[in-house]
Design a protein around this motif. Structure first.
Motif, PDB file in Angstrom:
ATOM      1  N   LEU A  82       2.643 -40.785   6.867  1.00 15.73           N
ATOM      2  CA  LEU A  82       3.792 -41.272   6.108  1.00 15.73           C
ATOM      3  C   LEU A  82       3.265 -41.956   4.852  1.00 15.73           C
ATOM      4  O   LEU A  82       2.455 -42.876   4.944  1.00 15.73           O
ATOM      5  CB  LEU A  82       4.606 -42.262   6.953  1.00 15.73           C
ATOM      6  CG  LEU A  82       5.696 -43.041   6.221  1.00 15.73           C
ATOM      7  CD1 LEU A  82       6.744 -42.104   5.642  1.00 15.73           C
ATOM      8  CD2 LEU A  82       6.325 -44.071   7.149  1.00 15.73           C
ATOM      9  N   MET A  83       3.748 -41.492   3.713  1.00 14.71           N
ATOM     10  CA  MET A  83       3.270 -42.013   2.426  1.00 14.71           C
ATOM     11  C   MET A  83       4.438 -42.625   1.671  1.00 14.71           C
ATOM     12  O   MET A  83       5.386 -41.919   1.321  1.00 14.71           O
ATOM     13  CB  MET A  83       2.628 -40.891   1.609  1.00 14.71           C
ATOM     14  CG  MET A  83       1.535 -40.149   2.363  1.00 14.71           C
ATOM     15  SD  MET A  83       0.703 -38.899   1.361  1.00 14.71           S
ATOM     16  CE  MET A  83       2.023 -37.715   1.150  1.00 14.71           C
ATOM     17  N   ASN A  84       4.372 -43.918   1.458  1.00 20.68           N
ATOM     18  CA  ASN A  84       5.399 -44.640   0.716  1.00 20.68           C
ATOM     19  C   ASN A  84       4.858 -45.127  -0.628  1.00 20.68           C
ATOM     20  O   ASN A  84       3.648 -45.249  -0.809  1.00 20.68           O
ATOM     21  CB  ASN A  84       5.889 -45.847   1.521  1.00 20.68           C
ATOM     22  CG  ASN A  84       6.665 -45.464   2.751  1.00 20.68           C
ATOM     23  OD1 ASN A  84       7.437 -44.509   2.743  1.00 20.68           O
ATOM     24  ND2 ASN A  84       6.482 -46.226   3.832  1.00 20.68           N
ATOM     25  N   ASN A  85       5.779 -45.428  -1.529  1.00 28.43           N
ATOM     26  CA  ASN A  85       5.409 -45.973  -2.841  1.00 28.43           C
ATOM     27  C   ASN A  85       4.302 -45.131  -3.485  1.00 28.43           C
ATOM     28  O   ASN A  85       3.276 -45.662  -3.933  1.00 28.43           O
ATOM     29  CB  ASN A  85       4.967 -47.438  -2.705  1.00 28.43           C
ATOM     30  CG  ASN A  85       4.805 -48.123  -4.042  1.00 28.43           C
ATOM     31  OD1 ASN A  85       5.361 -47.680  -5.051  1.00 28.43           O
ATOM     32  ND2 ASN A  85       4.027 -49.191  -4.061  1.00 28.43           N
ATOM     33  N   LEU A  86       4.526 -43.851  -3.544  1.00 30.18           N
ATOM     34  CA  LEU A  86       3.508 -42.945  -4.064  1.00 30.18           C
ATOM     35  C   LEU A  86       3.238 -43.188  -5.543  1.00 30.18           C
ATOM     36  O   LEU A  86       4.151 -43.529  -6.317  1.00 30.18           O
ATOM     37  CB  LEU A  86       3.919 -41.494  -3.826  1.00 30.18           C
ATOM     38  CG  LEU A  86       3.711 -41.021  -2.381  1.00 30.18           C
ATOM     39  CD1 LEU A  86       4.561 -39.797  -2.077  1.00 30.18           C
ATOM     40  CD2 LEU A  86       2.240 -40.733  -2.136  1.00 30.18           C
ATOM     41  N   LYS A  87       1.970 -42.997  -5.905  1.00 34.12           N
ATOM     42  CA  LYS A  87       1.525 -43.209  -7.281  1.00 34.12           C
ATOM     43  C   LYS A  87       0.924 -41.912  -7.821  1.00 34.12           C
ATOM     44  O   LYS A  87       0.460 -41.070  -7.051  1.00 34.12           O
ATOM     45  CB  LYS A  87       0.466 -44.311  -7.304  1.00 34.12           C
ATOM     46  CG  LYS A  87       0.931 -45.630  -6.712  1.00 34.12           C
ATOM     47  CD  LYS A  87      -0.191 -46.662  -6.690  1.00 34.12           C
ATOM     48  CE  LYS A  87       0.276 -47.977  -6.092  1.00 34.12           C
ATOM     49  NZ  LYS A  87      -0.795 -48.995  -6.083  1.00 34.12           N
ATOM     50  N   PRO A  88       0.896 -41.759  -9.137  1.00 36.45           N
ATOM     51  CA  PRO A  88       0.300 -40.533  -9.696  1.00 36.45           C
ATOM     52  C   PRO A  88      -1.132 -40.289  -9.209  1.00 36.45           C
ATOM     53  O   PRO A  88      -1.530 -39.138  -9.012  1.00 36.45           O
ATOM     54  CB  PRO A  88       0.335 -40.800 -11.203  1.00 36.45           C
ATOM     55  CG  PRO A  88       1.522 -41.690 -11.387  1.00 36.45           C
ATOM     56  CD  PRO A  88       1.521 -42.585 -10.180  1.00 36.45           C
ATOM     57  N   GLU A  89      -1.871 -41.353  -8.955  1.00 31.98           N
ATOM     58  CA  GLU A  89      -3.254 -41.191  -8.492  1.00 31.98           C
ATOM     59  C   GLU A  89      -3.346 -40.716  -7.039  1.00 31.98           C
ATOM     60  O   GLU A  89      -4.443 -40.431  -6.556  1.00 31.98           O
ATOM     61  CB  GLU A  89      -4.047 -42.485  -8.659  1.00 31.98           C
ATOM     62  CG  GLU A  89      -3.373 -43.720  -8.067  1.00 31.98           C
ATOM     63  CD  GLU A  89      -2.603 -44.508  -9.121  1.00 31.98           C
ATOM     64  OE1 GLU A  89      -1.924 -43.875  -9.968  1.00 31.98           O
ATOM     65  OE2 GLU A  89      -2.662 -45.761  -9.068  1.00 31.98           O
ATOM     66  N   ASP A  90      -2.214 -40.610  -6.364  1.00 31.01           N
ATOM     67  CA  ASP A  90      -2.193 -40.032  -5.015  1.00 31.01           C
ATOM     68  C   ASP A  90      -2.128 -38.507  -5.050  1.00 31.01           C
ATOM     69  O   ASP A  90      -2.208 -37.857  -3.999  1.00 31.01           O
ATOM     70  CB  ASP A  90      -1.003 -40.556  -4.218  1.00 31.01           C
ATOM     71  CG  ASP A  90      -1.081 -42.049  -3.946  1.00 31.01           C
ATOM     72  OD1 ASP A  90      -0.036 -42.722  -4.048  1.00 31.01           O
ATOM     73  OD2 ASP A  90      -2.173 -42.538  -3.621  1.00 31.01           O
ATOM     74  N   THR A  91      -1.989 -37.949  -6.227  1.00 32.80           N
ATOM     75  CA  THR A  91      -1.911 -36.492  -6.380  1.00 32.80           C
ATOM     76  C   THR A  91      -3.183 -35.828  -5.892  1.00 32.80           C
ATOM     77  O   THR A  91      -4.293 -36.286  -6.174  1.00 32.80           O
ATOM     78  CB  THR A  91      -1.667 -36.137  -7.852  1.00 32.80           C
ATOM     79  OG1 THR A  91      -0.369 -36.606  -8.230  1.00 32.80           O
ATOM     80  CG2 THR A  91      -1.748 -34.632  -8.073  1.00 32.80           C
ATOM     81  N   GLY A  92      -3.018 -34.727  -5.152  1.00 26.45           N
ATOM     82  CA  GLY A  92      -4.159 -33.978  -4.666  1.00 26.45           C
ATOM     83  C   GLY A  92      -3.760 -33.062  -3.525  1.00 26.45           C
ATOM     84  O   GLY A  92      -2.593 -33.006  -3.140  1.00 26.45           O
ATOM     85  N   VAL A  93      -4.746 -32.361  -3.003  1.00 23.42           N
ATOM     86  CA  VAL A  93      -4.539 -31.539  -1.819  1.00 23.42           C
ATOM     87  C   VAL A  93      -4.935 -32.368  -0.607  1.00 23.42           C
ATOM     88  O   VAL A  93      -6.037 -32.917  -0.550  1.00 23.42           O
ATOM     89  CB  VAL A  93      -5.373 -30.243  -1.870  1.00 23.42           C
ATOM     90  CG1 VAL A  93      -5.134 -29.420  -0.605  1.00 23.42           C
ATOM     91  CG2 VAL A  93      -5.017 -29.435  -3.112  1.00 23.42           C
ATOM     92  N   TYR A  94      -4.015 -32.452   0.335  1.00 27.39           N
ATOM     93  CA  TYR A  94      -4.233 -33.248   1.536  1.00 27.39           C
ATOM     94  C   TYR A  94      -4.605 -32.341   2.706  1.00 27.39           C
ATOM     95  O   TYR A  94      -3.919 -31.337   2.953  1.00 27.39           O
ATOM     96  CB  TYR A  94      -2.986 -34.064   1.853  1.00 27.39           C
ATOM     97  CG  TYR A  94      -2.823 -35.265   0.953  1.00 27.39           C
ATOM     98  CD1 TYR A  94      -2.534 -35.108  -0.406  1.00 27.39           C
ATOM     99  CD2 TYR A  94      -2.992 -36.558   1.434  1.00 27.39           C
ATOM    100  CE1 TYR A  94      -2.411 -36.208  -1.243  1.00 27.39           C
ATOM    101  CE2 TYR A  94      -2.867 -37.668   0.606  1.00 27.39           C
ATOM    102  CZ  TYR A  94      -2.586 -37.473  -0.734  1.00 27.39           C
ATOM    103  OH  TYR A  94      -2.462 -38.567  -1.557  1.00 27.39           O
ATOM    104  N   TYR A  95      -5.664 -32.727   3.401  1.00 24.24           N
ATOM    105  CA  TYR A  95      -6.192 -31.925   4.496  1.00 24.24           C
ATOM    106  C   TYR A  95      -6.171 -32.709   5.800  1.00 24.24           C
ATOM    107  O   TYR A  95      -6.573 -33.875   5.846  1.00 24.24           O
ATOM    108  CB  TYR A  95      -7.633 -31.515   4.222  1.00 24.24           C
ATOM    109  CG  TYR A  95      -7.831 -30.648   3.018  1.00 24.24           C
ATOM    110  CD1 TYR A  95      -8.103 -31.194   1.766  1.00 24.24           C
ATOM    111  CD2 TYR A  95      -7.772 -29.256   3.116  1.00 24.24           C
ATOM    112  CE1 TYR A  95      -8.289 -30.406   0.662  1.00 24.24           C
ATOM    113  CE2 TYR A  95      -7.971 -28.445   2.010  1.00 24.24           C
ATOM    114  CZ  TYR A  95      -8.226 -29.023   0.791  1.00 24.24           C
ATOM    115  OH  TYR A  95      -8.416 -28.227  -0.307  1.00 24.24           O
ATOM    116  N   CYS A  96      -5.761 -32.044   6.832  1.00 24.48           N
ATOM    117  CA  CYS A  96      -5.842 -32.591   8.186  1.00 24.48           C
ATOM    118  C   CYS A  96      -7.238 -32.295   8.731  1.00 24.48           C
ATOM    119  O   CYS A  96      -7.789 -31.209   8.491  1.00 24.48           O
ATOM    120  CB  CYS A  96      -4.759 -31.938   9.040  1.00 24.48           C
ATOM    121  SG  CYS A  96      -4.711 -32.486  10.747  1.00 24.48           S
ATOM    122  N   ASN A  97      -7.781 -33.228   9.471  1.00 29.93           N
ATOM    123  CA  ASN A  97      -9.139 -33.089  10.005  1.00 29.93           C
ATOM    124  C   ASN A  97      -9.178 -33.533  11.462  1.00 29.93           C
ATOM    125  O   ASN A  97      -8.609 -34.560  11.818  1.00 29.93           O
ATOM    126  CB  ASN A  97     -10.096 -33.951   9.170  1.00 29.93           C
ATOM    127  CG  ASN A  97     -11.482 -34.052   9.769  1.00 29.93           C
ATOM    128  OD1 ASN A  97     -11.760 -34.923  10.595  1.00 29.93           O
ATOM    129  ND2 ASN A  97     -12.363 -33.174   9.336  1.00 29.93           N
TER     130      ASN A  97
END
Length: 116
Positions: A82-97
């Motif tokens: 869960l991602m709240n208060n997102l910022k431009p620097e949170d931009t990217g490809v998110y990977y599950c590991n």
């Protein structure tokens, strides 16, 4: 067959929220497995965002503390971010590991773009 299938990414405005999901195949989903989320921004290395520790606790990157929450549903073999208060620097490809019994598994990634 081992599968990690992510979903939930997209385009969101700064200050918005998203929830990422990762469905993990039964044969590697375990309370004892290390599970987490990583992200990779353009031109940068992949970094740990949040994960469950071996003791069952949670750890977060300093940049996302108090904004992101990792959780899991053992009945659905699913890990969430869960991602709240997102910022431009949170931009990217998110990977599950998932790390289990000495093996490391990755999902295909889901794009998160934070932009006005």
């Amino acid at each position: 067959q081992v599968q990690l299938v992510e979903s939930g990414g997209g385009l969101v405005q700064p200050g918005g929220s998203l929830t990422l999901s990762c469905v993990v195949s039964q044969n590697i989903f375990s309370r004892h497995a290390l599970m987490g989320w990583y992200r990779q921004a353009p031109g940068k290395e992949r970094e740990l965002v949040a994960s469950f520790t071996s003791g069952g606790g949670r750890t977060y990157a300093d940049s996302v503390k108090d904004r992101f929450t990792i959780s899991r549903d053992t009945t659905q073999n699913t890990v969430y971010l869960l991602m709240n208060n997102l910022k431009p620097e949170d931009t990217g490809v998110y990977y599950c590991n998932v790390q289990n019994r000495g093996s490391v598994y990755w999902g295909q990634g889901t794009q998160v773009t934070v932009s006005a």
